[in-house]
Design a protein around this motif. Structure first.
Motif, mmCIF file in Angstrom:
data_model
loop_
_atom_site.group_PDB
_atom_site.id
_atom_site.type_symbol
_atom_site.label_atom_id
_atom_site.label_comp_id
_atom_site.label_asym_id
_atom_site.label_seq_id
_atom_site.Cartn_x
_atom_site.Cartn_y
_atom_site.Cartn_z
ATOM 1 N N SER A 65 0.851 -1.189 0.000
ATOM 2 C CA SER A 65 0.000 0.000 0.000
ATOM 3 C C SER A 65 0.886 1.237 0.000
ATOM 4 N N HIS A 66 0.290 2.354 -0.464
ATOM 5 C CA HIS A 66 1.070 3.565 -0.721
ATOM 6 C C HIS A 66 0.671 4.713 0.184
ATOM 7 N N PRO A 67 1.595 5.616 0.423
ATOM 8 C CA PRO A 67 1.254 6.840 1.158
ATOM 9 C C PRO A 67 0.254 7.672 0.373
ATOM 10 N N PRO A 68 -0.494 8.598 0.996
ATOM 11 C CA PRO A 68 -0.372 8.934 2.412
ATOM 12 C C PRO A 68 -1.267 8.104 3.338
ATOM 13 N N HIS A 69 -2.277 7.411 2.752
ATOM 14 C CA HIS A 69 -3.256 6.772 3.626
ATOM 15 C C HIS A 69 -3.099 5.258 3.724
ATOM 16 N N GLY A 70 -2.428 4.659 2.742
ATOM 17 C CA GLY A 70 -2.271 3.209 2.771
ATOM 18 C C GLY A 70 -3.547 2.452 2.505
ATOM 19 N N SER A 71 -4.486 3.070 1.816
ATOM 20 C CA SER A 71 -5.786 2.437 1.614
ATOM 21 C C SER A 71 -5.906 1.708 0.284
ATOM 22 N N ILE A 72 -4.947 1.906 -0.603
ATOM 23 C CA ILE A 72 -4.976 1.250 -1.913
ATOM 24 C C ILE A 72 -3.781 0.315 -2.006
ATOM 25 N N TRP A 73 -4.060 -0.917 -2.424
ATOM 26 C CA TRP A 73 -3.025 -1.957 -2.465
ATOM 27 C C TRP A 73 -2.750 -2.375 -3.908
ATOM 28 N N HIS A 74 -1.495 -2.658 -4.185
ATOM 29 C CA HIS A 74 -1.085 -3.157 -5.498
ATOM 30 C C HIS A 74 -0.128 -4.321 -5.327
ATOM 31 N N ASP A 75 -0.127 -5.191 -6.326
ATOM 32 C CA ASP A 75 0.856 -6.273 -6.381
ATOM 33 C C ASP A 75 2.075 -5.817 -7.168
ATOM 34 N N TYR A 76 3.253 -6.136 -6.659
ATOM 35 C CA TYR A 76 4.496 -5.836 -7.364
ATOM 36 C C TYR A 76 5.332 -7.109 -7.469
ATOM 37 N N TRP A 77 6.063 -7.193 -8.581
ATOM 38 C CA TRP A 77 6.910 -8.357 -8.842
ATOM 39 C C TRP A 77 8.354 -7.919 -9.039
ATOM 40 N N GLY A 78 9.263 -8.792 -8.621
ATOM 41 C CA GLY A 78 10.657 -8.587 -8.938
ATOM 42 C C GLY A 78 10.969 -9.063 -10.348
ATOM 43 N N GLN A 79 12.218 -8.862 -10.765
ATOM 44 C CA GLN A 79 12.613 -9.185 -12.128
ATOM 45 C C GLN A 79 12.977 -10.656 -12.293
ATOM 46 N N GLY A 80 13.143 -11.353 -11.194
ATOM 47 C CA GLY A 80 13.470 -12.774 -11.240
ATOM 48 C C GLY A 80 14.952 -13.041 -11.073
ATOM 49 N N THR A 81 15.249 -14.172 -10.465
ATOM 50 C CA THR A 81 16.633 -14.600 -10.316
ATOM 51 C C THR A 81 16.712 -16.092 -10.630
ATOM 52 N N GLN A 82 17.695 -16.462 -11.421
ATOM 53 C CA GLN A 82 17.803 -17.845 -11.891
ATOM 54 C C GLN A 82 18.434 -18.727 -10.820
ATOM 55 N N VAL A 83 17.797 -19.859 -10.581
ATOM 56 C CA VAL A 83 18.364 -20.901 -9.723
ATOM 57 C C VAL A 83 18.516 -22.158 -10.580
ATOM 58 N N THR A 84 19.724 -22.662 -10.654
ATOM 59 C CA THR A 84 19.999 -23.855 -11.430
ATOM 60 C C THR A 84 20.636 -24.895 -10.522
ATOM 61 N N VAL A 85 20.014 -26.060 -10.472
ATOM 62 C CA VAL A 85 20.516 -27.145 -9.628
ATOM 63 C C VAL A 85 21.042 -28.245 -10.541
#
Length: 122
Positions: free
Chosen positions: A100-120
């Motif tokens: 949620s964002h300032p100033p009131h925190g009443s609206i929510w959004h989803d955010y994603w990272g760019q990704g990181t590769q894991v190789t096993v």
């Protein structure tokens, strides 16, 4: 408005461990759930683990007992400790945060990272 930056991916042998980190920054009032997803080649993105602001956690059956999710609310950071890694854990790992964002925190959004590769490797 909000950036998620992941780190900690890489190449590891089967049975090894890795620790992923994801730090959120920007216009943040508060963060609710934080989560890790992964996507293997040719497969859909799937939930790996999630953690609420209060610390409640959920895991995919495939990683229970091997992975542990945690967060540092003061640093707006979520972690994924991955132990006993298997070949089928190979994927791009993404973090997600519900913010949620300032100033009131009443609206929510989803955010994603760019990704990181894991190789096993086996």
């Amino acid at each position: 408005q909000v950036q998620l930056v992941e780190s900690g991916g890489g190449l590891v042998q089967a049975g090894g461990s890795l620790r992923l980190s994801c730090a959120a920054s920007g216009r943040i009032f508060s963060i609710d759930t934080m989560a890790w997803y992964r996507q293997a080649p040719g497969k859909q993105r799937e939930l790996v683990a999630r953690i609420t602001s209060g610390g409640n956690t959920n895991y995919a059956d495939s990683v229970k007992g091997r992975f542990a999710i945690s967060r540092d609310n003061a640093k707006n950071t979520v972690y994924l400790q991955m132990n006993s890694l298997k070949g089928e854990d190979t994927a791009v790992y993404y973090c997600k945060a519900v913010v949620s964002h300032p100033p009131h925190g009443s609206i929510w959004h989803d955010y994603w990272g760019q990704g990181t590769q894991v190789t096993v490797s086996s």
